[in-house]
Motif scaffolding. Sequence first.
Motif, PDB file in Angstrom:
ATOM      1  N   ALA A  62       0.830  -1.212   0.000  1.00  0.00           N
ATOM      2  CA  ALA A  62       0.000   0.000   0.000  1.00  0.00           C
ATOM      3  C   ALA A  62       0.863   1.261   0.000  1.00  0.00           C
ATOM      4  N   ALA A  63       2.031   1.195   0.646  1.00  0.00           N
ATOM      5  CA  ALA A  63       2.953   2.336   0.698  1.00  0.00           C
ATOM      6  C   ALA A  63       3.921   2.337  -0.480  1.00  0.00           C
ATOM      7  N   ASP A  64       3.834   1.326  -1.341  1.00  0.00           N
ATOM      8  CA  ASP A  64       4.719   1.173  -2.505  1.00  0.00           C
ATOM      9  C   ASP A  64       6.185   1.032  -2.087  1.00  0.00           C
ATOM     10  N   THR A  65       6.417   0.260  -1.008  1.00  0.00           N
ATOM     11  CA  THR A  65       7.783   0.060  -0.519  1.00  0.00           C
ATOM     12  C   THR A  65       8.187  -1.416  -0.459  1.00  0.00           C
ATOM     13  N   GLY A  66       7.319  -2.320  -0.879  1.00  0.00           N
ATOM     14  CA  GLY A  66       7.632  -3.745  -0.873  1.00  0.00           C
ATOM     15  C   GLY A  66       6.436  -4.563  -1.328  1.00  0.00           C
ATOM     16  N   ARG A  67       6.670  -5.823  -1.677  1.00  0.00           N
ATOM     17  CA  ARG A  67       5.617  -6.738  -2.120  1.00  0.00           C
ATOM     18  C   ARG A  67       6.071  -8.158  -1.846  1.00  0.00           C
ATOM     19  N   ILE A  68       5.090  -9.066  -1.755  1.00  0.00           N
ATOM     20  CA  ILE A  68       5.392 -10.473  -1.535  1.00  0.00           C
ATOM     21  C   ILE A  68       4.475 -11.329  -2.396  1.00  0.00           C
ATOM     22  N   TYR A  69       5.051 -12.398  -2.966  1.00  0.00           N
ATOM     23  CA  TYR A  69       4.308 -13.295  -3.852  1.00  0.00           C
ATOM     24  C   TYR A  69       4.603 -14.741  -3.471  1.00  0.00           C
ATOM     25  N   GLY A  70       3.594 -15.581  -3.596  1.00  0.00           N
ATOM     26  CA  GLY A  70       3.765 -16.997  -3.326  1.00  0.00           C
ATOM     27  C   GLY A  70       4.004 -17.777  -4.609  1.00  0.00           C
ATOM     28  N   ILE A  71       4.798 -18.826  -4.495  1.00  0.00           N
ATOM     29  CA  ILE A  71       5.000 -19.764  -5.589  1.00  0.00           C
ATOM     30  C   ILE A  71       4.247 -21.032  -5.207  1.00  0.00           C
ATOM     31  N   ARG A  72       3.312 -21.418  -6.054  1.00  0.00           N
ATOM     32  CA  ARG A  72       2.536 -22.632  -5.813  1.00  0.00           C
ATOM     33  C   ARG A  72       2.885 -23.666  -6.876  1.00  0.00           C
ATOM     34  N   LEU A  73       3.026 -24.882  -6.429  1.00  0.00           N
ATOM     35  CA  LEU A  73       3.292 -26.011  -7.312  1.00  0.00           C
ATOM     36  C   LEU A  73       2.110 -26.962  -7.173  1.00  0.00           C
ATOM     37  N   ASP A  74       1.400 -27.160  -8.285  1.00  0.00           N
ATOM     38  CA  ASP A  74       0.175 -27.973  -8.267  1.00  0.00           C
ATOM     39  C   ASP A  74      -0.770 -27.515  -7.166  1.00  0.00           C
ATOM     40  N   GLY A  75      -0.886 -26.190  -6.998  1.00  0.00           N
ATOM     41  CA  GLY A  75      -1.814 -25.594  -6.046  1.00  0.00           C
ATOM     42  C   GLY A  75      -1.332 -25.507  -4.613  1.00  0.00           C
ATOM     43  N   VAL A  76      -0.140 -25.994  -4.321  1.00  0.00           N
ATOM     44  CA  VAL A  76       0.396 -25.988  -2.955  1.00  0.00           C
ATOM     45  C   VAL A  76       1.497 -24.945  -2.848  1.00  0.00           C
ATOM     46  N   LEU A  77       1.403 -24.084  -1.835  1.00  0.00           N
ATOM     47  CA  LEU A  77       2.430 -23.073  -1.600  1.00  0.00           C
ATOM     48  C   LEU A  77       3.743 -23.752  -1.216  1.00  0.00           C
ATOM     49  N   VAL A  78       4.797 -23.514  -2.014  1.00  0.00           N
ATOM     50  CA  VAL A  78       6.109 -24.125  -1.755  1.00  0.00           C
ATOM     51  C   VAL A  78       7.219 -23.097  -1.568  1.00  0.00           C
ATOM     52  N   GLY A  79       6.914 -21.816  -1.730  1.00  0.00           N
ATOM     53  CA  GLY A  79       7.940 -20.788  -1.576  1.00  0.00           C
ATOM     54  C   GLY A  79       7.426 -19.450  -2.043  1.00  0.00           C
ATOM     55  N   GLY A  80       8.356 -18.544  -2.285  1.00  0.00           N
ATOM     56  CA  GLY A  80       7.940 -17.228  -2.737  1.00  0.00           C
ATOM     57  C   GLY A  80       9.110 -16.341  -3.116  1.00  0.00           C
ATOM     58  N   VAL A  81       8.751 -15.217  -3.670  1.00  0.00           N
ATOM     59  CA  VAL A  81       9.694 -14.148  -3.987  1.00  0.00           C
ATOM     60  C   VAL A  81       9.105 -12.851  -3.444  1.00  0.00           C
ATOM     61  N   LEU A  82       9.964 -11.904  -3.181  1.00  0.00           N
ATOM     62  CA  LEU A  82       9.486 -10.663  -2.591  1.00  0.00           C
ATOM     63  C   LEU A  82      10.417  -9.510  -2.918  1.00  0.00           C
ATOM     64  N   PHE A  83       9.871  -8.321  -2.725  1.00  0.00           N
ATOM     65  CA  PHE A  83      10.658  -7.098  -2.748  1.00  0.00           C
ATOM     66  C   PHE A  83      10.731  -6.634  -1.291  1.00  0.00           C
ATOM     67  N   PRO A  84      11.787  -6.997  -0.552  1.00  0.00           N
ATOM     68  CA  PRO A  84      11.874  -6.503   0.821  1.00  0.00           C
ATOM     69  C   PRO A  84      12.083  -4.994   0.868  1.00  0.00           C
ATOM     70  N   ASN A  85      12.685  -4.460  -0.183  1.00  0.00           N
ATOM     71  CA  ASN A  85      12.890  -3.017  -0.322  1.00  0.00           C
ATOM     72  C   ASN A  85      12.510  -2.619  -1.742  1.00  0.00           C
ATOM     73  N   PHE A  86      11.735  -1.564  -1.839  1.00  0.00           N
ATOM     74  CA  PHE A  86      11.280  -1.088  -3.148  1.00  0.00           C
ATOM     75  C   PHE A  86      11.173   0.429  -3.056  1.00  0.00           C
ATOM     76  N   ASP A  87      12.100   1.137  -3.701  1.00  0.00           N
ATOM     77  CA  ASP A  87      12.135   2.605  -3.628  1.00  0.00           C
ATOM     78  C   ASP A  87      11.918   3.180  -5.020  1.00  0.00           C
ATOM     79  N   ALA A  88      10.676   3.475  -5.326  1.00  0.00           N
ATOM     80  CA  ALA A  88      10.328   3.985  -6.653  1.00  0.00           C
ATOM     81  C   ALA A  88      10.991   5.335  -6.931  1.00  0.00           C
ATOM     82  N   ALA A  89      11.186   6.141  -5.899  1.00  0.00           N
ATOM     83  CA  ALA A  89      11.777   7.474  -6.098  1.00  0.00           C
ATOM     84  C   ALA A  89      13.220   7.378  -6.598  1.00  0.00           C
ATOM     85  N   THR A  90      13.988   6.431  -6.077  1.00  0.00           N
ATOM     86  CA  THR A  90      15.383   6.297  -6.498  1.00  0.00           C
ATOM     87  C   THR A  90      15.554   5.264  -7.617  1.00  0.00           C
TER      88      THR A  90
END
Length: 184
Positions: A62-90
């Motif tokens: 909501a603050a545009d400073t990070g995001r998180i996504y899940g990786i599902r394999l055959d419908g089961v959550l097995v991991g993920g990727v994320l933006f722990p830091n996201f600075d659109a200004a820089t």
Amino acid sequence: MYAISLGEGAELGPLEPWQAEEYLAHLDRGREYIGEYIALAEIAPDLESARAFLRSYAEKQAADTGRIYGIRLDGVLVGGVLFPNFDAATGVCEVGCWLEPAGTGRGLVTRAARVIIDWAVEARGMHRVEWRASSTNKASTSVAERLGMVHEGTLRENYPYRGIRHDTEVWAVLAPGWRAHRER
């Protein structure tokens, strides 16, 4: 609500607070493996803390400073990727990942990271995308290499974890380099 196919029965989609039970079950299946290099598994030992962690990422989004996504394999959550830091200004962001053992050895993190890096560079105009990993986490540094990132240096003993000070490798790709890598 939506998912992006990663091929071979795998999908990438948002990970939100209402999915805390699924997230906790995933962490419980892979807690020791996930926690070998990162504190992610220790942050959410129970449902309340899992929900709080996912809520913190909803707030980051909501603050545009990070995001998180899940990786599902055959419908089961097995991991993920994320933006722990996201600075659109820089125009600088960091990408991270995690997997439980059931998701390893399939190229899931590499494929998922490509999706979110491409979005960051092309849709959001990020100029620099960083990847940080323990020097002993060869699986993670190999992903950085496959993503066309350059090893820029090592932060010596900067990450105290489980009573040991770990070195952190810093990898990065700049937007022009990302585009060239993607074209190959």
